[in-house]
Design a protein around this motif. Structure first.
Motif, mmCIF file in Angstrom:
data_model
loop_
_atom_site.group_PDB
_atom_site.id
_atom_site.type_symbol
_atom_site.label_atom_id
_atom_site.label_comp_id
_atom_site.label_asym_id
_atom_site.label_seq_id
_atom_site.Cartn_x
_atom_site.Cartn_y
_atom_site.Cartn_z
ATOM 1 N N ARG A 37 10.723 21.552 -9.251
ATOM 2 C CA ARG A 37 11.816 20.820 -9.883
ATOM 3 C C ARG A 37 11.298 19.534 -10.519
ATOM 4 O O ARG A 37 10.217 19.070 -10.195
ATOM 5 N N ARG A 38 12.101 18.972 -11.385
ATOM 6 C CA ARG A 38 11.643 17.814 -12.138
ATOM 7 C C ARG A 38 11.294 16.659 -11.207
ATOM 8 O O ARG A 38 12.029 16.345 -10.275
ATOM 9 N N HIS A 39 10.188 16.025 -11.477
ATOM 10 C CA HIS A 39 9.699 14.907 -10.686
ATOM 11 C C HIS A 39 9.556 13.677 -11.578
ATOM 12 O O HIS A 39 9.384 13.789 -12.795
ATOM 13 N N ARG A 40 9.614 12.528 -10.948
ATOM 14 C CA ARG A 40 9.372 11.284 -11.676
ATOM 15 C C ARG A 40 8.027 10.663 -11.288
ATOM 16 O O ARG A 40 7.285 10.193 -12.133
ATOM 17 N N TYR A 41 7.712 10.675 -9.999
ATOM 18 C CA TYR A 41 6.545 9.948 -9.506
ATOM 19 C C TYR A 41 5.432 10.921 -9.101
ATOM 20 O O TYR A 41 5.694 12.032 -8.632
ATOM 21 N N ALA A 42 4.215 10.448 -9.271
ATOM 22 C CA ALA A 42 3.041 11.215 -8.876
ATOM 23 C C ALA A 42 2.021 10.254 -8.298
ATOM 24 O O ALA A 42 2.019 9.053 -8.606
ATOM 25 N N TYR A 43 1.131 10.803 -7.464
ATOM 26 C CA TYR A 43 0.098 10.011 -6.798
ATOM 27 C C TYR A 43 -1.237 10.732 -6.983
ATOM 28 O O TYR A 43 -1.321 11.952 -6.835
ATOM 29 N N SER A 44 -2.280 9.986 -7.311
ATOM 30 C CA SER A 44 -3.592 10.597 -7.488
ATOM 31 C C SER A 44 -4.665 9.632 -6.994
ATOM 32 O O SER A 44 -4.430 8.435 -6.831
ATOM 33 N N ALA A 45 -5.850 10.193 -6.764
ATOM 34 C CA ALA A 45 -6.996 9.395 -6.319
ATOM 35 C C ALA A 45 -7.972 9.259 -7.475
ATOM 36 O O ALA A 45 -8.240 10.233 -8.194
ATOM 37 N N THR A 46 -8.499 8.058 -7.677
ATOM 38 C CA THR A 46 -9.486 7.882 -8.725
ATOM 39 C C THR A 46 -10.749 8.658 -8.377
ATOM 40 O O THR A 46 -11.100 8.804 -7.208
ATOM 41 N N ALA A 47 -11.411 9.173 -9.404
ATOM 42 C CA ALA A 47 -12.573 10.037 -9.210
ATOM 43 C C ALA A 47 -13.841 9.299 -9.576
ATOM 44 O O ALA A 47 -13.876 8.490 -10.509
ATOM 45 N N GLY A 48 -14.903 9.613 -8.843
ATOM 46 C CA GLY A 48 -16.200 9.036 -9.130
ATOM 47 C C GLY A 48 -17.125 10.074 -9.711
ATOM 48 O O GLY A 48 -16.768 10.812 -10.620
ATOM 49 N N ALA A 49 -18.309 10.198 -9.157
ATOM 50 C CA ALA A 49 -19.343 11.078 -9.710
ATOM 51 C C ALA A 49 -19.342 12.464 -9.080
ATOM 52 O O ALA A 49 -20.309 13.196 -9.174
ATOM 53 N N MET A 50 -18.238 12.841 -8.446
ATOM 54 C CA MET A 50 -18.185 14.133 -7.756
ATOM 55 C C MET A 50 -18.488 15.303 -8.679
ATOM 56 O O MET A 50 -19.061 16.312 -8.278
ATOM 57 N N TRP A 51 -18.140 15.145 -9.936
ATOM 58 C CA TRP A 51 -18.098 16.302 -10.832
ATOM 59 C C TRP A 51 -19.471 16.688 -11.348
ATOM 60 O O TRP A 51 -19.627 17.656 -12.060
ATOM 61 N N GLN A 52 -20.524 15.939 -11.015
ATOM 62 C CA GLN A 52 -21.875 16.429 -11.267
ATOM 63 C C GLN A 52 -22.746 16.236 -10.035
ATOM 64 O O GLN A 52 -23.968 16.191 -10.101
#
Length: 447
Positions: A314-329
């Motif tokens: 269902r429609r949402h207004r708020y979201a939460y996320s974690a900042t990313a570092g060098a995990m992706w390599q």
């Protein structure tokens, strides 16, 4: 478990987080950091107190053997300690993973009860990212397996049994880590990361590769099953969906994506030496005109997006996320787990109605993992523009996350008031030892 601040008395339950660990009896350097045996870390909160912290291996047959313990019951065909997520379902706690292993059920103290097959109705693989629609009382999953020429949409009804399985034909055995659910539709992401039988035959730990010959597309299928419609999208790799909802004749999906090509085996995104990081995007699938519009919501590197679980589909207004570092390599590290530098030192709260963000920053060398939203009361959340006097605001609650403190060499469970997101944490609960910053978790409220 001393700390700081005061734990809100309405937080009665357990905060649990799953992730891969390299069991000490093996060579960590021979271990891919995504494939360590699952270990669940948990903190028990009750009446304003932190009663315990504990960690427990998922006791698969292989883990029990490594620990020199007996294993009761038949050994599953795919014997692996599920390491990706831990979810509540019908009074049970399930540790889950995609592509093969059955979920493992845990008791209130995080001890392994055994595998869970939904009353004998689950045949084949499950997923790390199921979607529970609280209003419909349905659990949905998209499952895949290397030898299949399809993926499967599963529906578990209020009785806790798989009542419908829909096979969706796909080519090349693509990896489908996550999917999206609305009130009307299931949204499937068919991206160019596919199974490589040659790599598997050569013993590759993660035999999935970027496949330029596999077109990127997104599929929309009615929840009740039926014909799926496919739409071409720009070549990229999606990571996790935040949420999705219906809007007129369109389907709106918020998700994190990474630039192409993406290398699952450890090099991340953008090529062997380039650093490609995930961003938060919105895909609007226009069913009436047969097209997909993509829009960047936030280009800061971030991952593990979460929403109030009561709003799934269902429609949402708020979201939460974690900042990313060098995990992706990042490559496997000496202790076989993702390095702290894989995570940034901040959590982000998004107001998607206003298009604004708030950032809670921790000390420069800290590492903040996924934040889980917990409502201050048990009522079902609703988006702000549909509130009535009898419902709470969507962000009336707390964001909980494990945050590694480099000065202590150990993490704490941090409790942030969502409506004062940049303010001082409501509480910090110091944990006694290192918690590898792994994958996903859940708040398990008391009954």
């Amino acid at each position: 478990m001393a700390g700081g601040g005061r734990i809100p008395r309405e937080l009665n339950g357990r905060y649990l987080r799953n992730g891969p660990n390299a069991l000490g009896l093996e060579d960590p350097l021979a271990h891919h950091w995504m494939l360590g045996d699952g270990m669940v870390h948990g903190v028990r909160l009750r009446n304003g107190r932190a009663e315990w912290y504990r960690n427990r291996w998922i006791r698969s047959a292989a883990v029990a053997r490594k620990l020199g313990e007996p294993y009761d019951g038949p050994v599953p065909d795919s014997d692996f300690a599920t390491n990706t997520h831990v979810i509540p379902y019908k009074g049970r706690v399930l540790a889950v993973q995609e592509s093969g292993p059955l979920p493992y059920e845990l008791d209130d103290e995080l001890n392994t009860v055994g595998t869970h097959d939904f009353g004998g109705t689950l045949s084949g693989a499950f997923t790390a990212h199921s979607k529970f629609d609280a209003r419909a009382d349905e659990l949905h999953a998209i499952t895949y397996y290397p030898s299949w020429d399809h993926v499967r949409h599963l529906v578990v009804d209020r009785t806790g049994r798989v009542v419908r399985t829909t096979r969706i034909p796909v080519a090349d055995s693509p990896m489908m880590h996550d999917f999206a659910l609305t009130e009307k539709y299931v949204v499937v992401f068919d991206m160019p990361v596919t199974f490589d039988p040659v790599a598997a035959g050569a013993g590759a730990l993660v035999p999935y590769v970027w496949n330029d010959r596999h077109p990127a597309r997104v599929g929309v299928m009615p929840r009740a099953g039926g014909r799926i419609r496919w739409f071409e999208v720009p070549s990229a790799f999606y990571s996790h969906t935040l949420n999705a909802y219906d809007e007129g004749s369109s389907v709106v999906v918020d998700l994190t994506t990474m630039p192409a090509p993406f290398f699952v085996a450890g090099r991340g995104s953008g090529g062997p030496t380039a650093l490609g990081t995930p961003s938060l995007d919105r895909w609007t699938i226009d069913l009436a005109h047969g097209r997909v519009r993509t829009r960047r919501l936030d280009d800061r590197p971030q991952e593990f997006p979460r929403v109030d679980q009561a709003l799934v589909s269902r429609r949402h207004r708020y979201a939460y996320s974690a900042t990313a570092g060098a995990m992706w390599q990042a490559y496997p590290t000496a202790d076989g787990v993702p390095p702290d530098r894989a995570f940034g030192n901040a959590l982000i709260k998004h107001d998607l109605f206003r298009g604004t963000t708030e950032v809670h920053r921790f000390p420069p060398d800290a590492a903040a993992s996924e934040a889980v939203f917990v409502p201050s009361r048990a009522e079902t959340g609703v988006a702000e523009d549909t509130r009535t006097e009898d419902t709470r605001a969507e962000d009336d609650g707390y964001a909980l996350a494990y945050v590694h403190n480099p000065e202590r060499g150990a993490p704490g469970l941090v409790v942030l008031a969502s409506q004062d997101f940049t303010g001082e944490p409501v509480a910090r609960i110091h944990l006694p030892g290192r918690v590898p910053l792994g994958f996903h978790g859940s708040w398990i409220p008391d009954a």
